[in-house]
Design a protein around this motif. Structure first.
Motif, PDB file in Angstrom:
ATOM      1  N   PRO A   1       0.798  -1.230   0.000  1.00 32.97           N
ATOM      2  CA  PRO A   1       0.000   0.000   0.000  1.00 32.97           C
ATOM      3  C   PRO A   1       0.831   1.281   0.000  1.00 32.97           C
ATOM      4  CG  PRO A   1      -0.290  -1.216   2.079  1.00 32.97           C
ATOM      5  CD  PRO A   1       0.589  -2.040   1.186  1.00 32.97           C
ATOM      6  N   SER A   2       2.057   1.230   0.551  1.00 31.71           N
ATOM      7  CA  SER A   2       2.879   2.443   0.628  1.00 31.71           C
ATOM      8  C   SER A   2       3.852   2.589  -0.542  1.00 31.71           C
ATOM      9  CB  SER A   2       3.656   2.460   1.950  1.00 31.71           C
ATOM     10  OG  SER A   2       4.518   1.342   2.013  1.00 31.71           O
ATOM     11  N   ASP A   3       3.970   1.546  -1.391  1.00 36.38           N
ATOM     12  CA  ASP A   3       4.904   1.579  -2.517  1.00 36.38           C
ATOM     13  C   ASP A   3       4.302   0.745  -3.647  1.00 36.38           C
ATOM     14  OD1 ASP A   3       6.986   1.445  -4.336  1.00 36.38           O
ATOM     15  OD2 ASP A   3       8.399   0.475  -2.969  1.00 36.38           O
ATOM     16  N   VAL A   4       3.773   1.401  -4.661  1.00 36.51           N
ATOM     17  CA  VAL A   4       3.073   0.680  -5.730  1.00 36.51           C
ATOM     18  C   VAL A   4       3.980  -0.295  -6.479  1.00 36.51           C
ATOM     19  CG1 VAL A   4       1.281   2.410  -6.084  1.00 36.51           C
ATOM     20  CG2 VAL A   4       3.420   2.594  -7.348  1.00 36.51           C
ATOM     21  N   ARG A   5       5.304  -0.072  -6.396  1.00 36.68           N
ATOM     22  CA  ARG A   5       6.228  -1.008  -7.053  1.00 36.68           C
ATOM     23  C   ARG A   5       6.485  -2.250  -6.211  1.00 36.68           C
ATOM     24  NH1 ARG A   5      11.191   2.636  -7.549  1.00 36.68           N
ATOM     25  NH2 ARG A   5      10.405   3.049  -5.482  1.00 36.68           N
ATOM     26  N   GLY A   6       6.156  -2.171  -4.928  1.00 33.12           N
ATOM     27  CA  GLY A   6       6.414  -3.280  -4.021  1.00 33.12           C
ATOM     28  C   GLY A   6       5.348  -4.357  -4.123  1.00 33.12           C
ATOM     29  N   ILE A   7       5.776  -5.592  -4.316  1.00 31.07           N
ATOM     30  CA  ILE A   7       4.865  -6.736  -4.404  1.00 31.07           C
ATOM     31  C   ILE A   7       5.234  -7.724  -3.300  1.00 31.07           C
ATOM     32  CG2 ILE A   7       4.053  -8.654  -5.855  1.00 31.07           C
ATOM     33  CD1 ILE A   7       3.312  -5.970  -7.019  1.00 31.07           C
ATOM     34  N   TYR A   8       4.229  -8.225  -2.636  1.00 31.08           N
ATOM     35  CA  TYR A   8       4.414  -9.244  -1.603  1.00 31.08           C
ATOM     36  C   TYR A   8       3.956 -10.598  -2.117  1.00 31.08           C
ATOM     37  CZ  TYR A   8       5.229  -5.814   2.090  1.00 31.08           C
ATOM     38  OH  TYR A   8       5.767  -4.822   2.870  1.00 31.08           O
ATOM     39  N   ALA A   9       4.668 -11.640  -1.715  1.00 31.80           N
ATOM     40  CA  ALA A   9       4.209 -13.013  -1.890  1.00 31.80           C
ATOM     41  C   ALA A   9       3.586 -13.408  -0.556  1.00 31.80           C
ATOM     42  CB  ALA A   9       5.367 -13.941  -2.236  1.00 31.80           C
ATOM     43  N   VAL A  10       2.389 -13.984  -0.627  1.00 33.63           N
ATOM     44  CA  VAL A  10       1.626 -14.312   0.580  1.00 33.63           C
ATOM     45  C   VAL A  10       1.284 -15.795   0.552  1.00 33.63           C
ATOM     46  CG1 VAL A  10      -0.440 -13.770   1.927  1.00 33.63           C
ATOM     47  CG2 VAL A  10       0.641 -11.976   0.529  1.00 33.63           C
ATOM     48  N   LEU A  11       1.597 -16.483   1.637  1.00 31.09           N
ATOM     49  CA  LEU A  11       1.299 -17.898   1.760  1.00 31.09           C
ATOM     50  C   LEU A  11      -0.201 -18.091   1.943  1.00 31.09           C
ATOM     51  CD1 LEU A  11       2.543 -20.758   2.074  1.00 31.09           C
ATOM     52  CD2 LEU A  11       2.671 -20.295   4.532  1.00 31.09           C
TER      53      LEU A  11
END
Length: 154
Positions: free
Chosen positions: A93-103
């Motif tokens: 949410p704070s960095d549009v370039r940041g992507i998380y992988a979620v289990l």
């Protein structure tokens, strides 16, 4: 130009032992995971890292660094795992370039299913083959190699 310092017999024995053992161990672990759970070794390691992370999620860049994997290689693995329902991605949410992988729960269940056979194989092909002293030397030596290469940006 400096003269090449060739490996002596002891150094060559260590190098060849490392090459053969790492290749054979990786091959055995890949096959065991594929046969028992349909996972590749990199996919299993991704699930392990995510399961250990707070809330079961890590930024893709952090995950790639922890796995010593290229970002493109990680993206491929996560895409395959996402198709299988093992992980999902979310944006930061704070960095549009940041992507998380979620289990996902499916991913956590697959890891729970795969872990006992994997650990048994790790013990069979490495841990139980070595004495405690040899394990300490291996952990210390390879840990130092990893630390040095990471600081050099390799």
């Amino acid at each position: 130009m400096a003269e090449t310092k060739w490996l002596d017999d002891r150094e060559m024995r260590a190098w060849e032992g490392f090459l053969a053992a790492s290749s054979l161990v990786n091959r055995r672990l890949d096959q065991q995971l594929k046969d028992d759970s349909g996972l590749s070794h990199p996919q299993y390691e991704i699930l392990v890292r995510l399961a250990r992370a707070p809330e079961g999620e890590l930024r893709m860049t952090e995950l790639a660094n922890g796995l010593v994997n290229s970002k493109s290689g990680l993206t491929y693995q996560v895409t395959q795992m996402e198709k299988a329902g093992l992980v999902r991605r979310r944006t930061c949410p704070s960095d549009v370039r940041g992507i998380y992988a979620v289990l996902t729960e499916t991913g956590r269940a697959r890891l729970t299913e795969a872990a006992p056979g994997h650990v048994t194989t790790v013990r069979e092909v490495l841990v139980d083959v070595l004495t405690p002293e040899q394990l300490d030397v291996l952990a210390d030596g390879l840990g130092e190699v990893s630390r040095r290469l990471r600081t050099q940006g390799a």
